[in-house]
Design a protein around this motif. Structure first.
Motif, PDB file in Angstrom:
ATOM      1  N   TYR A 185      57.719  29.282  26.444  1.00 56.61           N
ATOM      2  CA  TYR A 185      58.428  30.557  26.525  1.00 56.61           C
ATOM      3  C   TYR A 185      59.018  30.808  25.110  1.00 56.61           C
ATOM      4  CZ  TYR A 185      61.651  34.252  27.141  1.00 56.61           C
ATOM      5  OH  TYR A 185      62.798  35.466  27.103  1.00 56.61           O
ATOM      6  N   THR A 266      49.462  28.699  30.887  1.00 56.79           N
ATOM      7  CA  THR A 266      50.726  29.119  30.946  1.00 56.79           C
ATOM      8  C   THR A 266      50.979  29.844  29.449  1.00 56.79           C
ATOM      9  OG1 THR A 266      51.861  27.362  32.238  1.00 56.79           O
ATOM     10  CG2 THR A 266      53.229  28.403  30.582  1.00 56.79           C
ATOM     11  N   SER A 267      50.371  29.202  28.614  1.00 53.70           N
ATOM     12  CA  SER A 267      50.576  29.747  27.075  1.00 53.70           C
ATOM     13  C   SER A 267      49.890  31.154  26.920  1.00 53.70           C
ATOM     14  CB  SER A 267      49.812  28.983  25.846  1.00 53.70           C
ATOM     15  OG  SER A 267      48.415  28.737  26.152  1.00 53.70           O
ATOM     16  N   PHE A 270      51.948  33.581  29.049  1.00 51.05           N
ATOM     17  CA  PHE A 270      53.374  34.014  28.533  1.00 51.05           C
ATOM     18  C   PHE A 270      52.776  34.846  27.072  1.00 51.05           C
ATOM     19  CE2 PHE A 270      56.234  30.196  29.741  1.00 51.05           C
ATOM     20  CZ  PHE A 270      56.207  30.738  31.026  1.00 51.05           C
ATOM     21  N   MET A 274      54.386  38.660  26.519  1.00 51.87           N
ATOM     22  CA  MET A 274      55.066  39.115  25.441  1.00 51.87           C
ATOM     23  C   MET A 274      54.562  40.044  24.533  1.00 51.87           C
ATOM     24  SD  MET A 274      58.115  38.242  24.411  1.00 51.87           S
ATOM     25  CE  MET A 274      58.250  37.007  25.669  1.00 51.87           C
ATOM     26  N   ASN A 295      65.032  35.621  29.506  1.00 51.18           N
ATOM     27  CA  ASN A 295      65.134  34.239  29.812  1.00 51.18           C
ATOM     28  C   ASN A 295      65.852  34.138  31.149  1.00 51.18           C
ATOM     29  OD1 ASN A 295      65.393  31.303  29.838  1.00 51.18           O
ATOM     30  ND2 ASN A 295      67.434  31.285  28.856  1.00 51.18           N
ATOM     31  N   PHE A 324      56.310  32.039  35.284  1.00 47.38           N
ATOM     32  CA  PHE A 324      57.164  31.019  35.345  1.00 47.38           C
ATOM     33  C   PHE A 324      57.109  30.223  36.470  1.00 47.38           C
ATOM     34  CE2 PHE A 324      59.857  31.939  31.484  1.00 47.38           C
ATOM     35  CZ  PHE A 324      60.142  30.721  31.034  1.00 47.38           C
TER      36      PHE A 324
END
Length: 370
Positions: A185, A266-267, A270, A274, A295, A324
Motif C-alpha cells: 500500500y 494485491t498490487s 491497490f 489508488m 491507512n 486489505f
C-alpha cells in the motif's frame, strides 16, 4: 507495445533513481513488524502483586507457595507482602502495584470446614491486558488448589483436551501478513499516487500526448509500472519478514507460487483503487493529506491487528469491501497455515476483480482530465 513499455521503463527508472523513496516505502512495515511484533501478544512478566495475609494458617501458606512457584517459573507476577489492606488498595489505585491479593481471616478454617473459602483479587482494570493476565493466572492457581489430594474413584469432572493444529504462532508471525500488505500500500501510495499527481501537476502527462503515445497506452503504462513497484515491495517484505519471524514456508515452491499470485492480485487491487481515487485530483498536497486517513481506514479493519469478528457491524461492513482484508486473509492462509490454493481462491477472485473493476472505472475518468 514499444510505446507502452517506454512509459513503464520511464516510471521504473524514476523510482529506482530515488533510493530513499524505495527504502522509506519498506521501512515503515519492517519497523512496525519489529516493534508491534514484540510489543504485543507477548506473555506478561514481572507484574507486581501485593499480598495481604490476614490468616497466616497452613492453607494460606499453601497459597503463598503457589505464588512463589509462579514467580520462580513463568514469572507472570512477583508478590510483595503488605500488612495493611487499605495501603495495598491505595497502591493499586496509584499504580505502585498492579494488583492486590487479600487472604481473609479464618481462610484456613473455612477451607477445612468446606465453608466456601474465598481469596480476594483487586485489579486495576484500566489496563485490560495486565489485569486479564493476572486474573487468568490466579484462576489457574485457584483451580489447582481446588483439586482434591486423593482423587475420587469415579471421575466427576469433565476434562477438555485441546488440540492445536499449528505450532505456537508468535505475534510477529501473526502480524507479518498485515505488514506485507501495508508495504505494498505504501509503495502504491508513494511510488504511484503521489508521483502520479506530481507528474500531472507538472504537465508530464500532457507532454506524453504530443508523442505517438495514446491515452490508453499512457493509462496502462502508468498502472503496470505501479503494479511492478508494489510487487517488488511485497516480495521483499515477504522474504525479509519471513526470515525475521522464522517462517520456512517461503522455501516451498508451491507456497511461493501462491504468495506470488496474492502479491500480484494485491498490487493490482491497490493500484486500481489508488488510480481511481487520484484520477481527478490536481493538488499534489491531497494524496499526502489522505495517506494517514486511508491507512487507518483500510489497514486496521482488515484483520491484520485483531480478528474482524471482534469489530462492530459497521466496521465489519468496511472490512467486507476492503482489499486489505482479502490480502491479509490470503497471506495468513499461506504464511501461517500453508493452506494451498483452495484456501486463497476466494481472496484471489476478489482482488483481481476489484483491481480490474477499478481500472475500468478510472480509465475513462482519466481521459477526461487530459
Amino acid at each position: 507495445m514499444n510505446r507502452f513499455l517506454a512509459i513503464v521503463e520511464r516510471e521504473m527508472r524514476k523510482f529506482f533513481r530515488s533510493p530513499v523513496l524505495m527504502i522509506m516505502s519498506m521501512m515503515l512495515p519492517i519497523v512496525q513488524l519489529i516493534i508491534l511484533g514484540h510489543a504485543y501478544g507477548g506473555h506478561i512478566q514481572g507484574a507486581k502483586v501485593a499480598v495481604v495475609d490476614h490468616d497466616g494458617g497452613p492453607q494460606a501458606v499453601k497459597v503463598r507457595e503457589a505464588f512463589d512457584a509462579v514467580a520462580a517459573n513463568i514469572a507472570t507476577f512477583k508478590t510483595i507482602n503488605y500488612e495493611n489492606e487499605t495501603q495495598a488498595k491505595e497502591d493499586v489505585r496509584t499504580g505502585k502495584v498492579d494488583a492486590a491479593i487479600i487472604i481473609p481471616a479464618q481462610y484456613s478454617r473455612r477451607v477445612y470446614a468446606k465453608d466456601a473459602p474465598r481469596i480476594g483479587l483487586l485489579v486495576d482494570n484500566s489496563d485490560q491486558v495486565m489485569s486479564g493476565s493476572i486474573e487468568s493466572e490466579m484462576q489457574s492457581l485457584v483451580n489447582a488448589l481446588n483439586q482434591p489430594v486423593i482423587e475420587d474413584r469415579v471421575v466427576k469432572n469433565i476434562a477438555l483436551q485441546i488440540v492445536e493444529l499449528y505450532p505456537y504462532v508468535e505475534y510477529m508471525k501473526y502480524l507479518l501478513s498485515g505488514s506485507v500488505a501495508l508495504a505494498m500500500y505504501i509503495s502504491v501510495m508513494i511510488g504511484g499516487g503521489m508521483l502520479y499527481i506530481d507528474d500531472k501537476a507538472r504537465g508530464v502527462h500532457e507532454g506524453y500526448l504530443v508523442t505517438p503515445i495514446s491515452k490508453l497506452e499512457l493509462v496502462m503504462g502508468l498502472n503496470v509500472a505501479g503494479a511492478i513497484k508494489a510487487v517488488l515491495s511485497g516480495i521483499s517484505i515477504t522474504v525479509i519478514g519471513s526470515l525475521m519471524a522464522g517462517l520456512g514456508v517461503i522455501f516451498r515452491p508451491g507456497a511461493d507460487l501462491n504468495l506470488f499470485l496474492l502479491i500480484l492480485g494485491t498490487s493490482l487491487a491497490f493500484n486500481g483503487m489508488m488510480f481511481l481515487m487520484m484520477v481527478r485530483v490536481d493538488d499534489p498536497l491531497v494524496p499526502r493529506a489522505m495517506f494517514g486517513v486511508l491507512n487507518t481506514l483500510l489497514f486496521f479493519p482488515s484483520g491484520a491487528i485483531s480478528p474482524v469478528s471482534a469489530f462492530p457491524k459497521w466496521l465489519q461492513a468496511i472490512a467486507l469491501v476492503d482489499p486489505f482484508s482479502y490480502s491479509v486473509h490470503g497471506l495468513k492462509a499461506i504464511l501461517l497455515k500453508d493452506g494451498g490454493f483452495v484456501a486463497i481462491r476466494g481472496d484471489l477472485i476478489f482482488l483481481f476483480a476489484f483491481g480490474i473493476g477499478t481500472l475500468l472505472l478510472a480509465t475513462p475518468l482519466f481521459k477526461r482530465t487530459l
